[in-house]
Design a protein around this motif. Structure first.
Motif, PDB file in Angstrom:
ATOM      1  N   THR A  58       0.827  -1.255   0.036  1.00 26.77           N
ATOM      2  CA  THR A  58       0.091  -0.036  -0.189  1.00 26.77           C
ATOM      3  C   THR A  58       0.948   1.208   0.145  1.00 26.77           C
ATOM      4  O   THR A  58       1.663   1.471   0.770  1.00 26.77           O
ATOM      5  N   ALA A  59       0.557   2.098  -0.908  1.00 26.98           N
ATOM      6  CA  ALA A  59       1.118   3.449  -0.903  1.00 26.98           C
ATOM      7  C   ALA A  59       0.098   4.482  -0.607  1.00 26.98           C
ATOM      8  O   ALA A  59      -0.998   4.490  -0.842  1.00 26.98           O
ATOM      9  N   PHE A  60       0.667   5.642   0.037  1.00 24.33           N
ATOM     10  CA  PHE A  60      -0.181   6.661   0.489  1.00 24.33           C
ATOM     11  C   PHE A  60       0.177   7.861  -0.578  1.00 24.33           C
ATOM     12  O   PHE A  60       1.279   8.417  -0.519  1.00 24.33           O
ATOM     13  N   VAL A  61      -0.802   8.675  -0.815  1.00 22.09           N
ATOM     14  CA  VAL A  61      -0.505   9.913  -1.813  1.00 22.09           C
ATOM     15  C   VAL A  61      -1.264  10.813  -1.131  1.00 22.09           C
ATOM     16  O   VAL A  61      -2.478  10.906  -1.007  1.00 22.09           O
ATOM     17  N   PHE A  62      -0.418  11.916  -0.742  1.00 20.94           N
ATOM     18  CA  PHE A  62      -1.168  13.226  -0.117  1.00 20.94           C
ATOM     19  C   PHE A  62      -1.277  14.238  -1.189  1.00 20.94           C
ATOM     20  O   PHE A  62       0.050  14.577  -1.972  1.00 20.94           O
ATOM     21  N   MET A  63      -2.212  14.599  -1.626  1.00 16.60           N
ATOM     22  CA  MET A  63      -2.468  15.592  -2.709  1.00 16.60           C
ATOM     23  C   MET A  63      -2.856  17.101  -2.188  1.00 16.60           C
ATOM     24  O   MET A  63      -3.583  17.297  -1.534  1.00 16.60           O
ATOM     25  N   GLY A  64      -1.723  17.859  -2.415  1.00 12.51           N
ATOM     26  CA  GLY A  64      -1.888  19.069  -2.296  1.00 12.51           C
ATOM     27  C   GLY A  64      -2.487  20.042  -3.219  1.00 12.51           C
ATOM     28  O   GLY A  64      -3.098  19.504  -4.301  1.00 12.51           O
ATOM     29  N   HIS A  65      -2.548  21.219  -3.333  1.00  9.89           N
ATOM     30  CA  HIS A  65      -3.176  22.137  -4.109  1.00  9.89           C
ATOM     31  C   HIS A  65      -2.316  22.275  -5.537  1.00  9.89           C
ATOM     32  O   HIS A  65      -2.686  22.632  -6.534  1.00  9.89           O
ATOM     33  N   GLY A  66      -0.962  22.890  -5.000  1.00  8.35           N
ATOM     34  CA  GLY A  66      -0.109  23.222  -6.128  1.00  8.35           C
ATOM     35  C   GLY A  66      -0.064  24.613  -6.489  1.00  8.35           C
ATOM     36  O   GLY A  66      -1.096  25.312  -5.987  1.00  8.35           O
ATOM     37  N   THR A  67       1.028  25.390  -6.950  1.00  5.47           N
ATOM     38  CA  THR A  67       1.014  26.714  -7.211  1.00  5.47           C
ATOM     39  C   THR A  67       2.121  27.178  -8.206  1.00  5.47           C
ATOM     40  O   THR A  67       3.118  26.351  -8.314  1.00  5.47           O
ATOM     41  N   ARG A 111      -5.275  11.037  -0.044  1.00  2.00           N
ATOM     42  CA  ARG A 111      -5.576  11.955   1.077  1.00  2.00           C
ATOM     43  C   ARG A 111      -5.316  13.326   0.763  1.00  2.00           C
ATOM     44  O   ARG A 111      -4.088  13.580   0.222  1.00  2.00           O
ATOM     45  N   PRO A 112      -6.171  14.334   1.297  1.00  2.00           N
ATOM     46  CA  PRO A 112      -5.706  15.687   1.030  1.00  2.00           C
ATOM     47  C   PRO A 112      -4.637  16.160   1.829  1.00  2.00           C
ATOM     48  O   PRO A 112      -4.665  15.990   2.989  1.00  2.00           O
ATOM     49  N   LEU A 113      -3.535  16.624   1.201  1.00  2.00           N
ATOM     50  CA  LEU A 113      -2.500  17.632   1.794  1.00  2.00           C
ATOM     51  C   LEU A 113      -2.838  18.840   1.938  1.00  2.00           C
ATOM     52  O   LEU A 113      -2.401  19.934   1.359  1.00  2.00           O
ATOM     53  N   MET A 114      -4.081  19.285   2.534  1.00  2.00           N
ATOM     54  CA  MET A 114      -4.603  20.534   2.622  1.00  2.00           C
ATOM     55  C   MET A 114      -5.336  20.592   3.930  1.00  2.00           C
ATOM     56  O   MET A 114      -5.865  19.774   4.542  1.00  2.00           O
ATOM     57  N   VAL A 115      -5.621  21.958   4.402  1.00  2.00           N
ATOM     58  CA  VAL A 115      -5.917  22.290   5.828  1.00  2.00           C
ATOM     59  C   VAL A 115      -7.575  21.768   5.866  1.00  2.00           C
ATOM     60  O   VAL A 115      -7.924  21.188   6.974  1.00  2.00           O
ATOM     61  N   GLY A 158     -12.266  19.845   1.597  1.00  2.00           N
ATOM     62  CA  GLY A 158     -13.454  20.739   0.711  1.00  2.00           C
ATOM     63  C   GLY A 158     -13.543  20.172  -0.697  1.00  2.00           C
ATOM     64  O   GLY A 158     -13.721  19.131  -0.885  1.00  2.00           O
ATOM     65  N   ASP A 159     -13.876  21.194  -1.716  1.00  2.00           N
ATOM     66  CA  ASP A 159     -14.132  21.084  -2.726  1.00  2.00           C
ATOM     67  C   ASP A 159     -12.968  19.951  -3.571  1.00  2.00           C
ATOM     68  O   ASP A 159     -13.323  19.171  -4.236  1.00  2.00           O
ATOM     69  N   HIS A 160     -11.571  20.481  -3.504  1.00  5.97           N
ATOM     70  CA  HIS A 160     -10.565  19.707  -4.203  1.00  5.97           C
ATOM     71  C   HIS A 160     -10.307  18.173  -3.457  1.00  5.97           C
ATOM     72  O   HIS A 160     -10.165  17.359  -4.415  1.00  5.97           O
ATOM     73  N   ALA A 161     -10.688  18.102  -2.191  1.00  4.68           N
ATOM     74  CA  ALA A 161     -10.827  16.772  -1.676  1.00  4.68           C
ATOM     75  C   ALA A 161     -11.831  15.915  -2.356  1.00  4.68           C
ATOM     76  O   ALA A 161     -11.603  14.626  -2.551  1.00  4.68           O
ATOM     77  N   ASN A 162     -12.819  16.506  -2.132  1.00  2.00           N
ATOM     78  CA  ASN A 162     -14.434  15.836  -2.234  1.00  2.00           C
ATOM     79  C   ASN A 162     -14.413  15.302  -4.118  1.00  2.00           C
ATOM     80  O   ASN A 162     -15.063  14.611  -4.483  1.00  2.00           O
TER      81      ASN A 162
END
Length: 384
Positions: free
Chosen positions: A256-265, A320-324, A327-331
């Motif tokens: 199993t790998a874990f991928v943490f998704m941020g927003h990016g900029t 999983r979201p790397l975000m505070v 919200g919309d990005h995660a869902n």
């Protein structure tokens, strides 16, 4: 006689079709009216008409039938704007009260229209800061007027934007203002926040802006700090536990790998995501990967993360979201059913046996809340 009957029947059918056509047109017109009102408040600037337009949009939506609601479609409008269940808004405290006192801690967030996440993630941070600072008044501001309008129109909850929050502080006679951003890094939003606060500096005796969650941005991808280490450990521990493993090593053994998704900029601060990846490597978290919705920096784009996870030989993935906030990005961007969501793209790659999504924000993790509390305390020391 048969001829007369046929004519009457044909006329009846024609009238019925005309009636159906009129109804369809009226339904579409009613839906289009709501869509136009939603698009009118889907803006980043508050005006003297904002309150009125928010109320009009909700009133018009409530008048629609269920069938008409499904027809709502505009530049930014859709049935989910009012119709999606994101949790109980009454559980959230907008922290827009007067009676502030001489010392205020203004917690500034981008914001989210997802009620459950707003209460748990942003509210969790605010409560932790208040508990650690009983002699100060904690208040809230969002920087995204689009989100403020959404929450106000749908739920009747009014959240201050930066100008409103700062004006409230001035009106209440605040002398010491501590601004605690919940942003991840020193990016574009942090820069804009700093400019907003600078315009009010002469209205307070003391003003200071605290560090964002991940602290200073190093000049190279290899530079990390204690904040990044704490957050890396905290999010990984939560993800591993929620996935049902006793340890990250056990998850690794299970493929199993874990991928943490941020927003990016596109901001220079995007190197922070590369630094978080370096931090994971420093911790020997070989089955943890960092990605971003925007794909900036380049190695964090979804297709590149998929290839990296494949190359490492993992067959199960937890997103999983790397975000505070969750919200919309995660869902939607991460866990949505559209073809361009991360879940869908990982599935379409046909390289993995199982893909799970964890819809939880960083703000609900006690260890992350403690980082914000520490940053607020450091900012208070600067005042002295």
């Amino acid at each position: 006689m048969k001829k007369i009957f046929s004519c009457v029947l044909a006329l009846g059918i024609l009238l019925g079709m005309t009636g159906c056509g009129d109804k369809a047109a009226k339904d579409k017109a009613a839906a289009d009216k709501v869509a136009a009102l939603i698009d009118a408040i889907y803006v980043q600037e508050r005006t003297s008409d904002t309150d009125k337009l928010c109320a009009q949009a909700k009133k018009a939506w409530d008048k629609l039938s269920d069938a008409q609601k499904e027809l709502v479609e505009g530049e930014n409008a859709d049935p989910d704007y009012f119709g999606r269940d994101t949790g109980d808004a009454s559980l959230d405290n907008p922290l827009n009260q007067d009676g502030i006192g001489e010392t205020e801690i203004l917690v500034v967030s981008f914001g989210t229209s997802f009620n459950a996440s707003r209460a748990q993630d942003i509210g969790g941070i605010e409560k932790a800061i208040q508990a650690a600072n009983p002699d100060a008044s904690v208040r809230r501001a969002f920087t995204a007027q689009i989100i403020i309008n959404h929450v106000q129109a749908r739920d009747g909850e009014k959240i201050d934007n930066m100008q409103q929050a700062l004006d409230r502080a001035v009106k209440n006679g605040v002398k010491t203002l501590i601004v605690q951003p919940t942003h991840l890094m020193h990016g574009a939003e942090y820069d804009e926040l700093s400019e907003s606060v600078k315009a009010y500096e002469d209205k307070f005796e003391k003003v200071v802006i605290a560090e964002p969650l991940l602290g200073k941005v190093g000049k190279t991808s290899a530079i990390t700090n204690e904040d990044k280490r704490t957050v890396a450990i905290a999010i990984t521990d939560c993800a591993v536990s929620l996935a049902g493993y006793d340890s990250l090593a056990q998850a690794d053994k299970d493929g199993t790998a874990f991928v943490f998704m941020g927003h990016g900029t596109s901001h220079a601060a995007k190197i922070t995501y590369s630094q978080m990846a370096s931090q994971m490597a420093n911790l020997d978290y070989g089955n943890v990967f960092i990605g971003t919705v925007e794909g900036e920096p380049e190695e964090t784009a979804c297709e590149n993360v998929i290839e990296a996870v494949k190359a490492a030989g993992y067959k199960k993935v937890v997103l999983r979201p790397l975000m505070v906030v969750a919200g919309d990005h995660a869902n939607n961007d991460m866990a949505g059913d559209d073809d361009d969501s991360w879940k869908s793209m990982f599935t379409a790659s046909a390289a993995f046996e199982k893909i799970d999504c964890q819809i939880e924000g960083l703000g609900g993790i006690p260890a992350v809340q403690s980082v914000y509390v520490a940053h607020t305390e450091d900012a208070k020391k600067k005042l002295n």
